[in-house]
Every structure is written in structure tokens, then in C-alpha cells.
Design an enzyme around this catalytic site. Structure first.
Site, PDB file in Angstrom:
ATOM      1  N   GLY A 276      32.835  34.721  40.710  1.00 20.32           N
ATOM      2  CA  GLY A 276      32.906  36.013  40.022  1.00 20.32           C
ATOM      3  C   GLY A 276      33.129  35.766  38.548  1.00 20.32           C
ATOM      4  O   GLY A 276      32.221  35.753  37.722  1.00 20.32           O
ATOM      5  N   CYS A 356      52.753  54.637  28.547  1.00 20.52           N
ATOM      6  CA  CYS A 356      54.216  54.710  28.560  1.00 20.52           C
ATOM      7  C   CYS A 356      54.806  53.706  29.545  1.00 20.52           C
ATOM      8  O   CYS A 356      55.390  54.091  30.572  1.00 20.52           O
ATOM      9  CB  CYS A 356      54.647  56.131  28.901  1.00 20.52           C
TER      10      CYS A 356
HETATM   11  N1  LLP Z   1      35.702  35.223  47.037  1.00 17.26           N
HETATM   12  C1  LLP Z   1      36.818  35.792  47.527  1.00 17.26           C
HETATM   13  C2  LLP Z   1      37.022  35.829  48.971  1.00 17.26           C
HETATM   14  C3  LLP Z   1      37.765  36.335  46.654  1.00 17.26           C
HETATM   15  O1  LLP Z   1      38.872  36.882  47.149  1.00 17.26           O
HETATM   16  C4  LLP Z   1      37.535  36.288  45.255  1.00 17.26           C
HETATM   17  C5  LLP Z   1      38.507  36.860  44.330  1.00 17.26           C
HETATM   18  C6  LLP Z   1      36.353  35.692  44.791  1.00 17.26           C
HETATM   19  C7  LLP Z   1      35.462  35.162  45.711  1.00 17.26           C
HETATM   20  C8  LLP Z   1      35.999  35.610  43.330  1.00 17.26           C
HETATM   21  O2  LLP Z   1      36.938  34.920  42.580  1.00 17.26           O
HETATM   22  P1  LLP Z   1      36.573  34.554  41.061  1.00 17.26           P
HETATM   23  O3  LLP Z   1      35.416  33.583  41.093  1.00 17.26           O
HETATM   24  O4  LLP Z   1      36.203  35.802  40.371  1.00 17.26           O
HETATM   25  O5  LLP Z   1      37.797  33.951  40.479  1.00 17.26           O
HETATM   26  N2  LLP Z   1      42.343  40.286  39.624  1.00 17.26           N
HETATM   27  C9  LLP Z   1      42.617  38.864  39.514  1.00 17.26           C
HETATM   28  C10 LLP Z   1      41.722  38.030  40.389  1.00 17.26           C
HETATM   29  C11 LLP Z   1      41.718  38.425  41.840  1.00 17.26           C
HETATM   30  C12 LLP Z   1      40.749  37.602  42.613  1.00 17.26           C
HETATM   31  C13 LLP Z   1      40.519  38.173  43.952  1.00 17.26           C
HETATM   32  N3  LLP Z   1      39.579  37.437  44.726  1.00 17.26           N
HETATM   33  C14 LLP Z   1      42.487  38.457  38.050  1.00 17.26           C
HETATM   34  O6  LLP Z   1      42.268  39.327  37.211  1.00 17.26           O
HETATM   35  O7  LLP Z   1      42.646  37.296  37.717  1.00 17.26           O
END
Ligand code: LLP
Length: 431
Positions: A276, A356
Site C-alpha cells: 500500500g 480542539c
Molecule cells: N495487507 C494487509 C493484510 C494489511 O493489513 C495492510 C495494512 C497492508 C497489506 C498494507 O500495508 P502497507 O503496505 O500499506 O504498509 N494506518 C496505519 C497503517 C495501518 C496498516 C494496516 N494494514 C498507518 O498510517 O501507518
């Protein structure tokens, strides 16, 4: 890194002058670079080319349909975690056979939607969920495909406790020790066929080593399962590759690939990746305008017109986002993006939003160029988990999303209006 670069003291998105864009669109605004988004996808694909993987872009990181369409037309599959994300993938014309569906709480309606759509795999998070999917597939007279998400009990100590998913004690997946029992119970199920193993150890993972450890564990499991007669033809290694929040801090795609590809070559496995942020984070920035300057004790505050309601990562994970004015003296052009910048004329500053909450802070005691009311600031690496996590807290509208392609800009999501915010509350109806 990305295509948000300074030219003679002025920040551009590709060939678009961001001050001119802000004058037309207003602030705050999310701005994405098509070149960065697709460039990252292609670089990742190239680094892992030897494995010819299916790349399932993780919609949760940044899900605007127009961006998904770009990635789908490059051949990207999609990683989804809800019926809503699956709907987005469908609208983006993604190849459904390249869609994987994770998430610990899939509802019956979502499972039916996935089976109807003909998705590639349900990533199975528990035995109970598997039984439910198999029974729904049977009722529908269809066959579903499953990847068992195993929890390898591995994590990156540098990952924030709130984004760590690979440890045993998290809610995700099934303990790797339980995997063999899972296959003994369900390996021959005719309605939902478990022929794949899924891993996702957290995000971001700042080095290749945790992947090597987790994949090594998964390969031992796959060998054992195959020796027991089960067909395992696919391994999904999840997402979590890092992004460039700070110059030089993260490995790049080739570093991950150099460690991972040799482990998986010639194993007779189809490989799936679920990246992602490594694709989307640096493809987007959040542009905001300075509203006020004020002092608090000895501190100098810059108050901007965006906040934790539009980019919650600093408040939620203490995440670092580089930020800098869009117009600076050429001596203050940042050639690197770091927490501690060493350029002339900087001042210790706190940059805060209007919400806030005392956690509504983008930068604490950072050395930044002096700013004035009306100046524009860019918050970098905001493409991932930015707009998708934005809210209407304090009844604030969410910002527009603009896609830049060369010298062209396109609004791909309009700024919300107050009317939209209250529309669903104006008509009450008896239950
Ligand atoms: N696959 C699964 C099963 C996941 O749970 C996630 C992310 C991804 C792929 C993709 O991960 P990435 O490549 O984007 O790191 N809100 C948090 C991150 C939460 C990630 C949740 N799962 C942040 O802003 O760092």
C-alpha cells in the site's frame, strides 16, 4: 523519492506550481502525482520481476477510485478489507481474479459480495470465518478460494505498537502452530478451497529481515503441508514495505527484493504482494495555509487550516511527516527531508491544527523557515493513510483530492460541503 520538488524556491507537483494550484482550488487540498504513483508501482514490479508476482495494491492506504483505475490499468490487483473497498475495486474495473480479501470480521453480506464478484482469495483470519465462508459458498452453489493467514509471531521492533500485526497476541490470522490442524479439518473442503498461505507482519517494516524470518517459517509450514498431501500453490507475503518519510531512512524496493526473491525462487509457488504505502505514501501531499502565528510561553506556534481530522498519523502513531513552506528563499530549499534540518535562518516552531484536541499537532519544536499568515505549507508523504483516515470531527469538511499529470491537474474528489455533512440527518424516518 517523489515528484514534489522545488524549482528556484517554489514547490511543484510534477510541472504544476502548487501556489497557483492552491489559488484555484483553495486549501487544504490533497495533491497526488500520477508519475510517482505509477512509477512506484512499476519499480516494485521490476524489483520482484523474477517471481512474476501478482501485485495487489492495498486499497486501504489510499482508495480514490481514479487512482485505483490508474493502477488497475497497469495490471495491478487489489487487496481489500471490506465490501466498500471491494465495491471501489469493482468500480475501478480491477481484475477480480487478482483481488484478495483480508479482515477479521467479514460479514455474510460481504462474503456473498466477494463470492459473486469472483475474487481470487479470501484471506482467512479464523477457523470460524472459514466455516462461514464455506457454508455461504455451498448455499450459493459456488466454490470460494482461501489463503490461510498465519501469524508467524514476528515483528519489526521499529514499527509502532499500533501498526504491528505479526505478533501472536494480535487479533490477526491463526497461530502458525495451529495451521496444520486447520488443514486437517478443512484442507479437503469442496466449497472453500484452502490452497494458499497468507502473511502480513505489520506496516511499515523498516528492514527486509522480518520478512525473511516470516517467509522462512511459512516455507517450512508449506513443505510440511505438501508432505501431508495438501496442495499449496500460492504464498501471499502481505504488505508493509516502507515509504520515504525521511530521506535515506527506508530500504527501497530492490533491498526488499534482494532479500526475499532468493527465498521464493523455484518453490513452485505463485507469489502475491499487498503493498500500500510504498506505492501511495510519497505519491501524495497535503497542502495547507497558515492561519495564525501565536506564542505560548517561549514557544512559537504556526496554526494551519488542516489538522488531525485530515491527517491523523502524527496524532495516532506519533508519525513523522516532513513539512515545509511551498515558497522559500533558495538557501532554504530542502535537498533532504529530515526531522532535524540544517539550513540558514530556521526557527524552532510548533505546527498545529484547528481541532480542539491537544494531540492535533503536526510538528513539535522543529527547525523551520519563518512563516507568515497566508503562507502555504506542504505536508509530505501524506498519500497513504491520509485522506482514507480523514474524518468530519468538529464538523469540518474533508478536503478535495487533486491528481497532477505533467502540467495538468484534475479534481478527483471535490471538497465536501456543509450540506453534504448534514444531508443524512435532515430526513428522519420511523424505524
Ligand atoms: N495487507 C494487509 C493484510 C494489511 O493489513 C495492510 C495494512 C497492508 C497489506 C498494507 O500495508 P502497507 O503496505 O500499506 O504498509 N494506518 C496505519 C497503517 C495501518 C496498516 C494496516 N494494514 C498507518 O498510517 O501507518
Amino acid at each position: 523519492m517523489d515528484d514534489f520538488q522545488y524549482r528556484s524556491g517554489q514547490l511543484f507537483a510534477e510541472d504544476v506550481n502548487l501556489d497557483e494550484l492552491a489559488a484555484k482550488v483553495g486549501t487544504p487540498m490533497y495533491v497526488y502525482s500520477k508519475k510517482t504513483l505509477l512509477g512506484h508501482f512499476k519499480k516494485l514490479r521490476k524489483a520482484f520481476a523474477e517471481l512474476n508476482p501478482i501485485i495487489c495494491y492495498s486499497i486501504k492506504s489510499c482508495g480514490n477510485i481514479n487512482l485505483l483505475k490508474l493502477l488497475a490499468s497497469e495490471g495491478s490487483g487489489m487487496d481489500v478489507v471490506s465490501g466498500g473497498e471491494l465495491y471501489r475495486a469493482q468500480l475501478a474495473n480491477a481484475d477480480m481474479s487478482k483481488v484478495v480479501y483480508a479482515g477479521v470480521g467479514k460479514t455474510d453480506a460481504e462474503i456473498k459480495q466477494g463470492i459473486d464478484a469472483g475474487i481470487g482469495y479470501f484471506n482467512i483470519e479464523s477457523e470460524a470465518e472459514f466455516e462461514n465462508i464455506a457454508s455461504i459458498a455451498q448455499q450459493m452453489g459456488q466454490v470460494a478460494h482461501a489463503a490461510l493467514r498465519v501469524n508467524p509471531d514476528i515483528y519489526d521492533p521499529k514499527t509502532h505498537v499500533k501498526t504491528n500485526t505479526g505478533k501472536k497476541e494480535t487479533k490477526f490470522g491463526v497461530d502458525i502452530e495451529r495451521a496444520k490442524r486447520f488443514f486437517e479439518s478443512y484442507g479437503e473442503n469442496p466449497h472453500c478451497k484452502p490452497t494458499a498461505i497468507h502473511l502480513h507482519i505489520g506496516s511499515p517494516i523498516y528492514s527486509p529481515e522480518p520478512y525473511v524470518l516470516a517467509i522462512t517459517k511459512a516455507l517450512i509450514l508449506i513443505d510440511e503441508l505438501r508432505a501431508s498431501g495438501y496442495t499449496i500453490d500460492t504464498l501471499d507475503i502481505g504488505g508493509g514495505f516502507a515509504a520515504d518519510y525521511e530521506s535515506g531512512k527506508s530500504p527501497d524496493w530492490q533491498d526488499y527484493a534482494d532479500a526475499i526473491v532468493p527465498l521464493l525462487k523455484d518453490k513452485g509457488l505463485k507469489i502475491i504482494l499487498e503493498p500500500g504505502r510504498t506505492i501511495s505514501a510519497n505519491a501524495g501531499i497535503l497542502v495547507t495555509r497558515v492561519q495564525y502565528l501565536k506564542k505560548g510561553g517561549n514557544k512559537k506556534f504556526v496554526i494551519v487550516d488542516t489538522g488531525m481530522h485530515h491527517l491523523i498519523r502524527p496524532a495516532m502513531y506519533d508519525a513523522f511527516h516532513f513539512l515545509w513552506p511551498t515558497q522559500v528563499d533558495s538557501s532554504q530549499e530542502p535537498t533532504v527531508r529530515k526531522e532535524e534540518m540544517d539550513l540558514p535562518g530556521l526557527q524552532l516552531t510548533d505546527v498545529v491544527g484547528p481541532v480542539c484536541e491537544s494531540s492535533d499537532v503536526f510538528a513539535k519544536q522543529r527547525m523551520l523557515p519563518p512563516m507568515q499568515r497566508g503562507d502555504l505549507l506542504a505536508i509530505f508523504s501524506a498519500g497513504a493513510y491520509g485522506m482514507v483516515m480523514a474524518s468530519n470531527y468538529n464538523a469540518m469538511v474533508r478536503p478535495p483530492e487533486i491528481l497532477v499529470d505533467g502540467d495538468q491537474s484534475l479534481t478527483i474528489r471535490h471538497r465536501e460541503t456543509y450540506e453534504q455533512l448534514v444531508a443524512d440527518e435532515l430526513q428522519t424516518s420511523p424505524v
